[in-house]
Design a protein around this motif. Structure first.
Motif, mmCIF file in Angstrom:
data_model
loop_
_atom_site.group_PDB
_atom_site.id
_atom_site.type_symbol
_atom_site.label_atom_id
_atom_site.label_comp_id
_atom_site.label_asym_id
_atom_site.label_seq_id
_atom_site.Cartn_x
_atom_site.Cartn_y
_atom_site.Cartn_z
ATOM 1 N N MET A 160 64.990 -19.692 4.342
ATOM 2 C CA MET A 160 65.323 -19.769 2.837
ATOM 3 C C MET A 160 64.404 -19.173 2.084
ATOM 4 S SD MET A 160 67.223 -23.361 1.460
ATOM 5 C CE MET A 160 66.140 -23.246 0.100
ATOM 6 N N SER A 161 64.882 -18.271 1.286
ATOM 7 C CA SER A 161 63.811 -17.497 0.255
ATOM 8 C C SER A 161 63.575 -18.524 -0.990
ATOM 9 C CB SER A 161 64.032 -16.218 0.009
ATOM 10 O OG SER A 161 64.109 -15.327 0.893
ATOM 11 N N ARG A 162 62.583 -18.362 -1.557
ATOM 12 C CA ARG A 162 62.266 -18.998 -2.562
ATOM 13 C C ARG A 162 61.857 -18.554 -4.221
ATOM 14 N NH1 ARG A 162 57.590 -21.719 -4.288
ATOM 15 N NH2 ARG A 162 56.349 -20.849 -2.602
ATOM 16 N N ILE A 163 62.326 -19.075 -5.016
ATOM 17 C CA ILE A 163 62.036 -18.381 -6.455
ATOM 18 C C ILE A 163 61.016 -19.082 -6.931
ATOM 19 C CG2 ILE A 163 62.762 -18.073 -8.847
ATOM 20 C CD1 ILE A 163 65.603 -17.789 -7.840
ATOM 21 N N ILE A 164 59.666 -18.349 -7.409
ATOM 22 C CA ILE A 164 58.513 -19.220 -7.614
ATOM 23 C C ILE A 164 58.704 -19.188 -9.242
ATOM 24 C CG2 ILE A 164 57.013 -18.172 -6.134
ATOM 25 C CD1 ILE A 164 55.884 -16.002 -8.312
ATOM 26 N N GLY A 165 59.342 -18.433 -10.032
ATOM 27 C CA GLY A 165 59.503 -18.378 -11.486
ATOM 28 C C GLY A 165 59.797 -17.286 -11.899
ATOM 29 N N THR A 166 59.966 -17.335 -13.496
ATOM 30 C CA THR A 166 60.258 -16.159 -14.161
ATOM 31 C C THR A 166 59.042 -15.565 -14.861
ATOM 32 O OG1 THR A 166 60.974 -17.468 -16.077
ATOM 33 C CG2 THR A 166 62.366 -17.040 -14.444
ATOM 34 N N VAL A 167 59.118 -14.188 -15.226
ATOM 35 C CA VAL A 167 58.404 -13.612 -16.145
ATOM 36 C C VAL A 167 59.133 -12.878 -17.293
ATOM 37 C CG1 VAL A 167 56.375 -12.238 -16.740
ATOM 38 C CG2 VAL A 167 56.406 -13.585 -14.835
ATOM 39 N N CYS A 168 59.552 -13.130 -18.388
ATOM 40 C CA CYS A 168 60.144 -12.331 -19.161
ATOM 41 C C CYS A 168 59.275 -11.765 -20.249
ATOM 42 C CB CYS A 168 61.177 -13.248 -20.017
ATOM 43 S SG CYS A 168 62.353 -13.753 -18.904
ATOM 44 N N LEU A 169 59.469 -10.355 -20.653
ATOM 45 C CA LEU A 169 58.481 -9.714 -21.423
ATOM 46 C C LEU A 169 59.280 -8.510 -22.019
ATOM 47 C CD1 LEU A 169 55.757 -8.161 -19.349
ATOM 48 C CD2 LEU A 169 57.937 -8.779 -18.579
ATOM 49 N N SER A 170 58.625 -8.132 -23.446
ATOM 50 C CA SER A 170 58.989 -7.060 -24.109
ATOM 51 C C SER A 170 58.627 -5.724 -23.273
ATOM 52 C CB SER A 170 58.261 -6.835 -25.350
ATOM 53 O OG SER A 170 58.178 -8.067 -26.241
ATOM 54 N N HIS A 171 59.576 -4.829 -23.822
ATOM 55 C CA HIS A 171 59.264 -3.355 -23.031
ATOM 56 C C HIS A 171 59.258 -2.232 -24.172
ATOM 57 C CE1 HIS A 171 63.960 -3.515 -23.019
ATOM 58 N NE2 HIS A 171 63.680 -2.745 -23.853
ATOM 59 N N VAL A 172 58.868 -2.525 -25.246
ATOM 60 C CA VAL A 172 58.678 -1.583 -26.205
ATOM 61 C C VAL A 172 57.886 -0.156 -25.603
ATOM 62 C CG1 VAL A 172 57.635 -0.779 -28.311
ATOM 63 C CG2 VAL A 172 58.471 -3.455 -27.707
ATOM 64 N N PRO A 173 58.427 1.003 -25.662
ATOM 65 C CA PRO A 173 57.950 2.086 -25.359
ATOM 66 C C PRO A 173 56.500 2.207 -25.485
ATOM 67 C CG PRO A 173 60.128 2.537 -26.195
ATOM 68 C CD PRO A 173 59.856 1.199 -26.374
ATOM 69 N N ALA A 174 56.006 2.139 -26.942
ATOM 70 C CA ALA A 174 54.828 2.284 -27.369
ATOM 71 C C ALA A 174 53.682 1.795 -26.501
ATOM 72 C CB ALA A 174 54.620 1.758 -28.854
ATOM 73 N N ILE A 175 54.253 0.606 -25.785
ATOM 74 C CA ILE A 175 53.183 -0.133 -24.890
ATOM 75 C C ILE A 175 52.672 0.806 -23.912
ATOM 76 C CG2 ILE A 175 52.915 -1.840 -23.182
ATOM 77 C CD1 ILE A 175 55.166 -3.480 -24.837
ATOM 78 N N GLY A 176 53.628 1.658 -23.385
ATOM 79 C CA GLY A 176 53.310 2.768 -22.271
ATOM 80 C C GLY A 176 52.265 3.836 -23.105
ATOM 81 N N GLY A 177 52.497 4.068 -24.352
ATOM 82 C CA GLY A 177 51.467 5.264 -25.086
ATOM 83 C C GLY A 177 50.258 4.265 -25.022
ATOM 84 N N ALA A 178 50.070 3.191 -25.220
ATOM 85 C CA ALA A 178 49.018 2.351 -25.662
ATOM 86 C C ALA A 178 48.085 2.398 -24.276
ATOM 87 C CB ALA A 178 48.982 0.936 -26.244
ATOM 88 N N ILE A 179 48.694 2.120 -23.175
ATOM 89 C CA ILE A 179 48.311 1.987 -21.975
ATOM 90 C C ILE A 179 47.481 3.395 -21.244
ATOM 91 C CG2 ILE A 179 48.557 1.905 -19.138
ATOM 92 C CD1 ILE A 179 50.855 -0.308 -20.145
ATOM 93 N N GLN A 180 48.251 4.483 -21.690
ATOM 94 C CA GLN A 180 47.899 5.832 -21.422
ATOM 95 C C GLN A 180 46.751 6.191 -22.217
ATOM 96 O OE1 GLN A 180 50.478 8.586 -22.869
ATOM 97 N NE2 GLN A 180 49.894 10.312 -21.427
ATOM 98 N N LYS A 181 46.585 5.674 -23.492
ATOM 99 C CA LYS A 181 45.200 6.136 -24.228
ATOM 100 C C LYS A 181 44.358 4.834 -24.214
ATOM 101 C CE LYS A 181 48.416 8.123 -27.832
ATOM 102 N NZ LYS A 181 49.526 7.347 -28.535
ATOM 103 N N GLY A 182 44.460 3.969 -23.178
ATOM 104 C CA GLY A 182 43.429 2.910 -23.257
ATOM 105 C C GLY A 182 43.272 2.168 -24.525
ATOM 106 N N LEU A 183 44.067 1.827 -25.166
ATOM 107 C CA LEU A 183 44.124 1.080 -26.571
ATOM 108 C C LEU A 183 44.237 -0.357 -26.375
ATOM 109 C CD1 LEU A 183 46.228 3.385 -28.767
ATOM 110 C CD2 LEU A 183 43.627 3.342 -28.650
ATOM 111 N N GLN A 184 44.151 -0.705 -25.156
ATOM 112 C CA GLN A 184 44.398 -2.388 -24.955
ATOM 113 C C GLN A 184 43.522 -3.420 -25.720
ATOM 114 O OE1 GLN A 184 44.168 -0.209 -22.528
ATOM 115 N NE2 GLN A 184 45.629 -0.623 -20.581
#
Ligand code: DHB
Ligand code: FE
Length: 279
Positions: free
Chosen positions: A1-25
C-alpha cells in the motif's frame, strides 16, 4: 500500500518565477511570501515523498479553448515546460511515472471519472513554479509527478463537489496502489484573485481565511459552493481554489496544519501556502 503524507497547496503567480530568476526572494515585496517556503521544504525533506500528484490548471499551454478537457491526467515518462510568454525561463523536463499514472487512471475510470489521458503533456507555470518552489535547483525535483489538470479556464467548470470527489477517488487509488511509496498531493493556484474585467484586482481575505480553516477541519463544507458563488466570492481566477479542494479530497480524514502563509498581494493575487499532514 502506498501512503499519502499530506498536501501542499500554494499560489502559482508567474511573477514568482521572475522573482526567483532575479534573486529577489529577500526583497521587502517578496520576503513575506518566500519566507513561507523553507518550513514546507524542511517538512518535505524529512518525509521524502517519492511521488507528487499535482492538481493544477493549464492556462493555455497544453490545452486551448478549442479542446478543453474537464479533468486530464498525465501518463507520460516526463513533462516538458515551455515558454508561455510571461518572461520566465522555461525549465527542463519534470520526471513522471507512466505506470503509476495508469494505475491512477484505471482507478478513476473504474470510479466513473471519464478523464482525458495524456501520454504527451506540456506543463505550464501552474505546475512548474510550485515544483521549483518546493524543490529548488540545481537539478529537477526528486519526486516523480502525476499531473492532474482541472479546467478553470473555460466554463462550464467542474463543481467544487465534483473536484472534491475526484480528489477522494485519487486518494483511494493511491491507498490501493501496490508498493510502498510515499505520496504528497499538491494543489496549485488561488487564493482569491481576478485578473480582468470590472473587478480586476478583487481579493477577498475573509473568504480566503474561511477556506484555509475549512480545508483543515471541515473540507466537505467547501463542496456546497456553486461555481458562480466561487467566482463571486473568490474572483474569476480565484476559482483555482478548486485545486485546493481536490487536493484535500485526496487526503481523507483528519489533517494537521504543518504550515500556513497568507500574504496580500503578490501581483493581483492573495498569495498563500498551506501544508497539511495526514493526522
Ligand atoms: C496571476 C495569477 C495567476 O493564477 C495566474 O495564473 C497568472 C497571473 C497574477 O496574479 O498575476
Ligand atoms: Fe493561475
Amino acid at each position: 500500500m502506498s501512503r499519502i503524507i499530506g498536501t501542499v497547496c500554494l499560489s502559482h503567480v508567474p511573477a514568482i518565477g521572475g522573482a526567483i530568476q532575479k534573486g529577489l526572494q529577500d526583497d521587502p515585496y517578496w520576503k513575506p511570501f518566500f519566507s513561507g517556503l523553507p518550513p514546507v521544504r524542511e517538512w518535505l525533506q524529512k518525509e521524502r515523498p517519492d511521488i507528487a500528484v499535482v492538481f493544477y490548471n493549464d492556462h493555455g499551454l497544453n490545452f486551448f479553448l478549442d479542446k478543453m478537457p474537464t479533468f486530464a491526467v498525465g501518463a507520460a515518462p516526463s513533462y516538458r515546460n515551455e515558454d508561455e510568454g510571461w518572461g520566465i525561463p522555461a525549465l527542463g523536463a519534470f520526471k513522471g511515472d507512466a505506470a503509476w499514472s495508469w494505475s491512477v487512471i484505471e482507478a478513476l475510470v473504474a470510479a466513473d471519472f471519464d478523464v482525458t489521458t495524456c501520454q504527451d503533456m506540456l506543463v505550464d507555470h501552474a505546475f512548474s513554479l510550485p515544483m521549483t518552489m518546493l524543490w529548488p535547483g540545481p537539478g529537477m525535483p526528486p519526486v516523480r509527478a502525476i499531473p492532474i489538470a482541472i479546467n478553470t479556464v473555460q466554463h462550464p467548470l467542474p463543481s467544487a463537489a465534483r473536484c472534491y470527489a475526484l480528489g477522494q477517488a485519487v486518494g483511494r487509488a493511491i491507498a490501493a496502489h501496490a508498493g510502498n511509496e510515499k505520496v504528497v498531493i499538491l494543489g496549485t493556484g488561488g487564493l482569491s484573485h481576478q485578473l480582468d474585467g470590472q473587478r480586476a484586482g478583487f481579493i477577498n481575505k475573509e473568504f480566503d481565511l474561511l477556506c484555509l480553516q475549512k480545508l483543515i477541519d471541515d473540507p466537505q463544507a467547501l463542496t456546497g459552493y456553486s461555481t458562480h458563488e466561487l467566482v463571486r466570492l473568490a474572483g474569476t481566477q480565484g476559482v483555482e481554489l478548486l485545486m485546493w479542494i481536490a487536493a484535500r479530497g485526496a487526503l481523507a480524514g483528519k489533517a494537521r496544519e504543518v504550515h500556513r502563509t497568507y500574504h496580500i498581494p503578490i501581483s493581483n493575487t492573495a498569495a498563500a501556502i498551506q501544508a497539511l499532514a495526514a493526522a
